[in-house]
Design an enzyme around this catalytic site. Sequence first.
Site, short mmCIF file in Angstrom:
data_model
loop_
_atom_site.label_atom_id
_atom_site.label_comp_id
_atom_site.label_asym_id
_atom_site.label_seq_id
_atom_site.Cartn_x
_atom_site.Cartn_y
_atom_site.Cartn_z
N SER A 1 0.81 -1.22 0.00
CA SER A 1 0.00 0.00 0.00
C SER A 1 0.84 1.27 0.00
O SER A 1 0.37 2.33 -0.42
CB SER A 1 -0.95 0.00 1.20
OG SER A 1 -0.21 -0.13 2.42
N ASP B 1 -2.73 6.11 12.28
CA ASP B 1 -1.96 5.41 11.25
C ASP B 1 -0.64 6.13 11.07
O ASP B 1 -0.58 7.21 10.46
CB ASP B 1 -2.75 5.39 9.95
CG ASP B 1 -2.05 4.63 8.83
OD1 ASP B 1 -0.85 4.36 8.95
OD2 ASP B 1 -2.70 4.33 7.81
N HIS C 1 1.16 5.13 6.75
CA HIS C 1 0.85 5.74 5.45
C HIS C 1 0.97 7.27 5.52
O HIS C 1 1.07 7.85 6.59
CB HIS C 1 -0.54 5.30 5.00
CG HIS C 1 -0.67 3.82 4.85
ND1 HIS C 1 -1.19 3.00 5.85
CD2 HIS C 1 -0.32 2.99 3.84
CE1 HIS C 1 -1.17 1.75 5.45
NE2 HIS C 1 -0.64 1.70 4.25
#
Length: 428
Positions: free
Chosen positions: A160, A404, A407
């Site tokens: 990702s 998070d 990312h």
Amino acid sequence: MKPPPTSSSSPTSDLVRKARLSPYLFTSLAFFLFIVTTLYGRDDLNCILRQCDLDISPNQPLSTPKKHYKKLPFTKIEERENGCDYFSGQWVWDPLNRPLYQESECPYILPQFTCQEHGRPDQDYQFWRWQPHGCSLPSFNASLMLENLRNKKMMFVGDSLNRGQYVSMVCLLHSLIPDNAKSMETLGSLSVFTMKDYNATIEFYWAPFLLESNSDDPIIHRVIDKVVRKGSINKHGKHWKGADIMVFNTYLWWMTGHDMKILKGSFDDKEKEIVEMSTEDAYRMGIKSMLRWAKKNMDPKKTRLFFTSTSPLHLKSQDWGAEAGDNCYNQTKMIADPYYWGTDSSKSMMGILGDEFRKSNFPVTLLNITQLSLYRKDAHTSIYKKQYIPLTPEQIANPKSYADCVHWCLPGLQDTWNELLFAKLFYP
């Protein structure tokens, strides 16, 4: 004093006889020819005297000319000696030229990267520009990039984080393409952005280990017990063939906190033979598989292979000298220490990349984004993203518990990764 006799077949002797030089001029010429021969060799001297017209890349040293060699777009000739180290530098505040696009103007940003849409109150993370020491990073030229992608396929393969870099590249280019001449389609592990007028695509393929694994489902891949199948890169690699530019990454999914489980045989076997391998050895196995695939399926005279290095995490505030108990949540300032490196695992994995790429006889360009990204604890998505799993009351009461710190917001840091990719494509 007469000059010493020379062979009649030598171009230098012909030149000397015809010129009827004085002893002084002859001595000077002889010294000049000695220096030229020493520096460049006999073949290059003969070429100089015959005024050869060789097509030599600007990056190719004169001492090793390649006759009749035509540089093709995106091909790696040779890294310039004493060239710019794009990866060593500092972040510079540049609100006049950043961000390179607006979040609201790029419809291709996935909801896990749209920080402003999901309530992030500050925008400072968007306004930093990477400045290498002693030189400048070439400005991203979307028109040049598009024109050189004509009739080509550019492909990002990995996890990702690589998907974030892929989306960033699409956002950097799409505004120059009319709405009726571009499209985005996702089918399984493959996402394809098509630029019709250029007969070109930019694609992303989900393969977090590059090798086949039990985490290959592009949607349902949060597997606790990760298993990687040895020698299985062709399972995914058959979908990568034909790419003119490949950008691989793999790192995060190997970091399980324990030895990796490696499958010998097939996932379809009723009785599966699984062995354990240290994280470092398993990662090295994956990188070697990638390089073997590239050697077999890519032409170094026509294609380019890139690898994006380890993207850092900011999970523990004590790592950057702050009090324990915090992470990237509510961090709006970057790390100021220019020597900050982070965890030892990043060092060991970067060492493996360096070892294998140096040994590889297939040219691969490392996009060393690790150090410059380590400073950017301010640039993560944190809590400002779509939450695909409902939050518990305990999480809602303690936001940093679900932040998070892996990312990155877009626009933001990953646009710089693509500026570095652009620089290495056109200004290696």
